[in-house]
Design a protein around this motif. Structure first.
Motif, PDB file in Angstrom:
ATOM      1  N   LYS A 100       6.001   3.452  -9.863  1.00 27.75           N
ATOM      2  CA  LYS A 100       6.044   3.566 -11.326  1.00 27.75           C
ATOM      3  C   LYS A 100       5.661   2.257 -12.000  1.00 27.75           C
ATOM      4  CE  LYS A 100       8.902   5.029 -15.222  1.00 27.75           C
ATOM      5  NZ  LYS A 100       8.388   3.968 -16.103  1.00 27.75           N
ATOM      6  N   THR A 101       6.180   1.143 -11.487  1.00 28.83           N
ATOM      7  CA  THR A 101       5.878  -0.168 -12.071  1.00 28.83           C
ATOM      8  C   THR A 101       4.383  -0.478 -11.964  1.00 28.83           C
ATOM      9  OG1 THR A 101       8.089  -1.011 -11.562  1.00 28.83           O
ATOM     10  CG2 THR A 101       6.367  -2.637 -11.965  1.00 28.83           C
ATOM     11  N   ILE A 102       3.804  -0.209 -10.801  1.00 26.54           N
ATOM     12  CA  ILE A 102       2.374  -0.462 -10.610  1.00 26.54           C
ATOM     13  C   ILE A 102       1.541   0.414 -11.531  1.00 26.54           C
ATOM     14  CG2 ILE A 102       0.452  -0.312  -8.982  1.00 26.54           C
ATOM     15  CD1 ILE A 102       2.495  -0.980  -6.748  1.00 26.54           C
ATOM     16  N   ALA A 103       1.874   1.706 -11.578  1.00 24.74           N
ATOM     17  CA  ALA A 103       1.113   2.640 -12.424  1.00 24.74           C
ATOM     18  C   ALA A 103       1.220   2.262 -13.890  1.00 24.74           C
ATOM     19  CB  ALA A 103       1.609   4.068 -12.196  1.00 24.74           C
ATOM     20  N   ASP A 104       2.420   1.919 -14.339  1.00 23.55           N
ATOM     21  CA  ASP A 104       2.613   1.545 -15.746  1.00 23.55           C
ATOM     22  C   ASP A 104       1.783   0.317 -16.110  1.00 23.55           C
ATOM     23  OD1 ASP A 104       4.350   3.635 -16.104  1.00 23.55           O
ATOM     24  OD2 ASP A 104       6.182   2.432 -16.042  1.00 23.55           O
TER      25      ASP A 104
ATOM     26  N   ILE B  71       4.289  -8.294 -12.685  1.00 23.94           N
ATOM     27  CA  ILE B  71       5.289  -7.232 -12.533  1.00 23.94           C
ATOM     28  C   ILE B  71       6.422  -7.731 -11.643  1.00 23.94           C
ATOM     29  CG2 ILE B  71       3.680  -5.343 -12.964  1.00 23.94           C
ATOM     30  CD1 ILE B  71       3.401  -4.973  -9.950  1.00 23.94           C
ATOM     31  N   LYS B  72       7.621  -7.198 -11.897  1.00 21.12           N
ATOM     32  CA  LYS B  72       8.834  -7.669 -11.211  1.00 21.12           C
ATOM     33  C   LYS B  72       9.023  -7.029  -9.847  1.00 21.12           C
ATOM     34  CE  LYS B  72      10.564 -10.257 -14.592  1.00 21.12           C
ATOM     35  NZ  LYS B  72      10.828 -11.715 -14.417  1.00 21.12           N
ATOM     36  N   ASP B  73       8.494  -5.810  -9.650  1.00 22.85           N
ATOM     37  CA  ASP B  73       8.671  -5.117  -8.377  1.00 22.85           C
ATOM     38  C   ASP B  73       7.423  -4.314  -8.061  1.00 22.85           C
ATOM     39  OD1 ASP B  73       9.009  -2.133  -9.195  1.00 22.85           O
ATOM     40  OD2 ASP B  73      10.384  -3.190 -10.539  1.00 22.85           O
ATOM     41  N   THR B  74       7.404  -3.724  -6.863  1.00 19.20           N
ATOM     42  CA  THR B  74       6.209  -3.001  -6.413  1.00 19.20           C
ATOM     43  C   THR B  74       6.443  -1.498  -6.310  1.00 19.20           C
ATOM     44  OG1 THR B  74       6.793  -3.395  -4.092  1.00 19.20           O
ATOM     45  CG2 THR B  74       5.316  -4.984  -5.148  1.00 19.20           C
TER      46      THR B  74
ATOM     47  N   PHE C 156       0.821  -1.205   0.000  1.00 16.98           N
ATOM     48  CA  PHE C 156       0.000   0.000   0.000  1.00 16.98           C
ATOM     49  C   PHE C 156       0.862   1.265   0.000  1.00 16.98           C
ATOM     50  CE2 PHE C 156      -2.957  -3.161   1.752  1.00 16.98           C
ATOM     51  CZ  PHE C 156      -4.004  -2.987   0.858  1.00 16.98           C
ATOM     52  N   GLU C 157       2.077   1.169   0.540  1.00 16.35           N
ATOM     53  CA  GLU C 157       2.972   2.331   0.570  1.00 16.35           C
ATOM     54  C   GLU C 157       3.337   2.808  -0.831  1.00 16.35           C
ATOM     55  OE1 GLU C 157       4.388  -0.315   4.086  1.00 16.35           O
ATOM     56  OE2 GLU C 157       3.418  -0.558   2.145  1.00 16.35           O
ATOM     57  N   THR C 158       3.326   1.905  -1.802  1.00 16.86           N
ATOM     58  CA  THR C 158       3.634   2.302  -3.184  1.00 16.86           C
ATOM     59  C   THR C 158       2.396   2.313  -4.075  1.00 16.86           C
ATOM     60  OG1 THR C 158       4.252  -0.011  -3.629  1.00 16.86           O
ATOM     61  CG2 THR C 158       6.028   1.544  -3.105  1.00 16.86           C
ATOM     62  N   LEU C 159       1.399   1.502  -3.740  1.00 14.81           N
ATOM     63  CA  LEU C 159       0.163   1.484  -4.529  1.00 14.81           C
ATOM     64  C   LEU C 159      -0.578   2.818  -4.441  1.00 14.81           C
ATOM     65  CD1 LEU C 159      -2.157   0.215  -6.152  1.00 14.81           C
ATOM     66  CD2 LEU C 159      -2.987  -0.800  -4.006  1.00 14.81           C
TER      67      LEU C 159
ATOM     68  N   ALA D   1     -15.684  -5.294 -11.473  1.00 14.58           N
ATOM     69  CA  ALA D   1     -14.442  -4.524 -11.557  1.00 14.58           C
ATOM     70  C   ALA D   1     -13.826  -4.612 -12.952  1.00 14.58           C
ATOM     71  CB  ALA D   1     -13.444  -5.020 -10.516  1.00 14.58           C
ATOM     72  N   TYR D   2     -13.045  -3.609 -13.289  1.00 15.46           N
ATOM     73  CA  TYR D   2     -12.326  -3.614 -14.563  1.00 15.46           C
ATOM     74  C   TYR D   2     -11.064  -4.472 -14.454  1.00 15.46           C
ATOM     75  CZ  TYR D   2      -9.833  -1.975 -18.725  1.00 15.46           C
ATOM     76  OH  TYR D   2      -9.164  -1.924 -19.929  1.00 15.46           O
ATOM     77  N   ALA D   3     -10.333  -4.304 -13.355  1.00 17.78           N
ATOM     78  CA  ALA D   3      -9.110  -5.079 -13.144  1.00 17.78           C
ATOM     79  C   ALA D   3      -8.839  -5.188 -11.647  1.00 17.78           C
ATOM     80  CB  ALA D   3      -7.923  -4.428 -13.846  1.00 17.78           C
ATOM     81  N   GLY D   4      -8.113  -6.228 -11.257  1.00 15.63           N
ATOM     82  CA  GLY D   4      -7.792  -6.461  -9.855  1.00 15.63           C
ATOM     83  C   GLY D   4      -6.313  -6.305  -9.580  1.00 15.63           C
ATOM     84  N   LEU D   5      -5.963  -6.314  -8.305  1.00 12.96           N
ATOM     85  CA  LEU D   5      -4.574  -6.174  -7.875  1.00 12.96           C
ATOM     86  C   LEU D   5      -4.218  -7.263  -6.876  1.00 12.96           C
ATOM     87  CD1 LEU D   5      -4.788  -2.349  -7.453  1.00 12.96           C
ATOM     88  CD2 LEU D   5      -2.949  -3.417  -8.760  1.00 12.96           C
ATOM     89  N   THR D   6      -3.108  -7.961  -7.120  1.00 12.64           N
ATOM     90  CA  THR D   6      -2.568  -8.942  -6.187  1.00 12.64           C
ATOM     91  C   THR D   6      -1.103  -8.585  -5.965  1.00 12.64           C
ATOM     92  OG1 THR D   6      -4.068 -10.667  -7.008  1.00 12.64           O
ATOM     93  CG2 THR D   6      -2.157 -11.397  -5.738  1.00 12.64           C
ATOM     94  N   LEU D   7      -0.835  -7.790  -4.931  1.00 11.16           N
ATOM     95  CA  LEU D   7       0.494  -7.241  -4.697  1.00 11.16           C
ATOM     96  C   LEU D   7       1.053  -7.713  -3.358  1.00 11.16           C
ATOM     97  CD1 LEU D   7      -0.136  -3.523  -5.782  1.00 11.16           C
ATOM     98  CD2 LEU D   7       0.698  -5.417  -7.201  1.00 11.16           C
ATOM     99  N   PHE D   8       2.331  -8.056  -3.349  1.00 13.20           N
ATOM    100  CA  PHE D   8       3.043  -8.420  -2.133  1.00 13.20           C
ATOM    101  C   PHE D   8       4.480  -7.918  -2.240  1.00 13.20           C
ATOM    102  CE2 PHE D   8      -0.266 -11.662  -2.315  1.00 13.20           C
ATOM    103  CZ  PHE D   8      -0.694 -11.734  -1.005  1.00 13.20           C
ATOM    104  N   GLU D   9       4.966  -7.310  -1.172  1.00 11.30           N
ATOM    105  CA  GLU D   9       6.378  -6.934  -1.136  1.00 11.30           C
ATOM    106  C   GLU D   9       7.237  -8.199  -1.037  1.00 11.30           C
ATOM    107  OE1 GLU D   9       6.990  -4.265   2.126  1.00 11.30           O
ATOM    108  OE2 GLU D   9       5.162  -3.145   1.664  1.00 11.30           O
ATOM    109  N   ASN D  10       8.399  -8.156  -1.639  1.00 10.80           N
ATOM    110  CA  ASN D  10       9.331  -9.281  -1.551  1.00 10.80           C
ATOM    111  C   ASN D  10      10.240  -9.059  -0.346  1.00 10.80           C
ATOM    112  OD1 ASN D  10      10.967 -11.458  -1.921  1.00 10.80           O
ATOM    113  ND2 ASN D  10      11.868 -10.771  -3.843  1.00 10.80           N
TER     114      ASN D  10
END
Length: 368
Positions: free
Chosen positions: A320-324, A314-317, A204-207, A261-270
């Motif tokens: 910029k990567t999330i937005a792109d 995506i390779k990282d969180t 969430f800190e980057t999303l 929804a149009y699209a979903g998010l499944t994000l986890f920090e490594n």
């Protein structure tokens, strides 16, 4: 048929995985009892085809809560009849271990994740030391067990020499075109969706900052230990008009939202093996709803995506990567339609009706 008790620390009304597991076993003749915690805001329990029990606690979080809940669970289990007791994750494993020893019944471990490797554990040395001791003391004594994906099963084998089954946390297959029918009852609007625990380590800190550069609103459904911080991040980044914290919904109601929804998010920090080796519920929920998603390029997600191509990995969180990635889904119509079609095909395979066969086979072998 055998009597089985399942133990969790959460609110029974919202635990979709346990609802599926308990319902499947009860429907196939097992006497099932699911025990969890009664929270201050808990709604009345919904009718199920299995029995349910809530244990009230004075404390609601921290060391005091876990100590109190485990003691209450121990003494409650002491007076229950069971042929087997299943601990869901590490936070209920101690009372299950001791009671199964006392009663001579089967003990089973259902590991939703690598508990000690979660961010809120692994980044706090004192807390990590306690939970790791509990894991080393108990897990090798649980001959029977299962987890949600091959990478986590492999980690248990490497650490403790035990071979656990893999029973993925996939949703029940909906009737044909049910998702599409539900969409007709929801106002048509393009929005992005995060559903699930609002916890540490979920990016969430980057999303939240990323949403400043994404021309679509984000709806967040769920709560957790990072909920307050997420609210502050929304305010600090001036995205109150684009990011909406919607709170917790019952799974049946949440499904309607997911399908629209149009699209979903499944994000986890490594930042720990638990996140890196994870396979989140929401990953499959989006697929079942026919919703493309942005997900992490971690082993379990990559394995499924290599076969079905349902997500943009995506390779990282970074923001910029999330937005792109989100902007690509919003602008590349061909890519979006292809991912959506792949979801509709994948849900014919990735559903609970298929996965429960493995669950029933597992429990049959435990009590044979």
């Amino acid at each position: 048929m055998p009597r089985i008790i399942f133990t969790v620390t959460n609110d029974l009304n919202y635990d979709q995985r346990m609802m599926r597991i308990c319902s499947s076993l009860a429907a196939n003749g097992y006497d099932v009892l699911l025990a969890g915690r009664e929270m201050p805001g808990s709604l009345p329990l919904r009718n199920q085809n299995f029995r349910q029990k809530r244990l009230p606690c004075f404390f609601s979080k921290g060391v005091a809560f876990y100590a109190e809940y485990n003691l209450r669970l121990f003494f409650w289990l002491l007076f229950q009849k069971a042929d087997g007791i299943c601990a869901i994750d590490l936070d209920t494993i101690l009372p299950v271990y001791f009671i199964s020893k006392l009663k001579g019944c089967k003990r089973i471990y259902d590991a939703h994740e690598l508990f000690c490797e979660m961010k809120e554990i692994v980044t706090r040395p004192g807390r990590y030391k306690i939970w790791k001791w509990i894991e080393r003391f108990t897990v090798p004594e649980f001959k029977y067990g299962y987890t949600v994906c091959e990478p986590i099963a492999g980690e248990f084998e490497k650490l403790y020499g035990i071979q656990y089954e893999v029973i993925r946390n996939v949703p029940v297959k909906k009737i044909k075109d049910e998702a599409e029918q539900m969409k007709e009852n929801v106002p048509l609007s393009v929005f992005l969706l995060y559903q699930g625990a609002v916890n540490e380590g979920r990016s969430f800190e980057t999303l939240i900052p990323a949403m400043k550069n994404v021309p679509a609103p984000l709806h967040i459904y769920g709560d957790g230990n990072f909920y307050h911080q997420t609210k502050l991040l929304i305010k600090q980044n001036n995205v109150e008009d684009k990011v909406f914290l919607q709170g917790k919904l019952h799974p049946g109601n949440l499904w309607v939202i997911t399908a629209s929804a149009y699209a979903g998010l499944t994000l986890f920090e490594n930042n720990g093996k638990s996140n890196y080796l994870s396979l989140a519920n929401r990953f499959f929920d989006y697929i079942m709803a026919g919703v493309p998603q942005v997900a992490m390029d971690y082993p379990a997600y990559r394995q499924i995506n290599d076969e079905f191509a349902v997500a943009l990995l995506i390779k990282d969180t970074s923001s910029k990567t999330i937005a792109d990635a989100l902007n690509l889904l919003l602008t590349d119509v061909v890519l979006y339609k292809q991912l959506k079609q792949n979801c509709l095909k994948a849900r014919e395979v990735l559903n609970w009706q298929q996965e429960e066969k493995k669950l029933l086979k597992f429990y049959s072998s435990v009590f044979e």
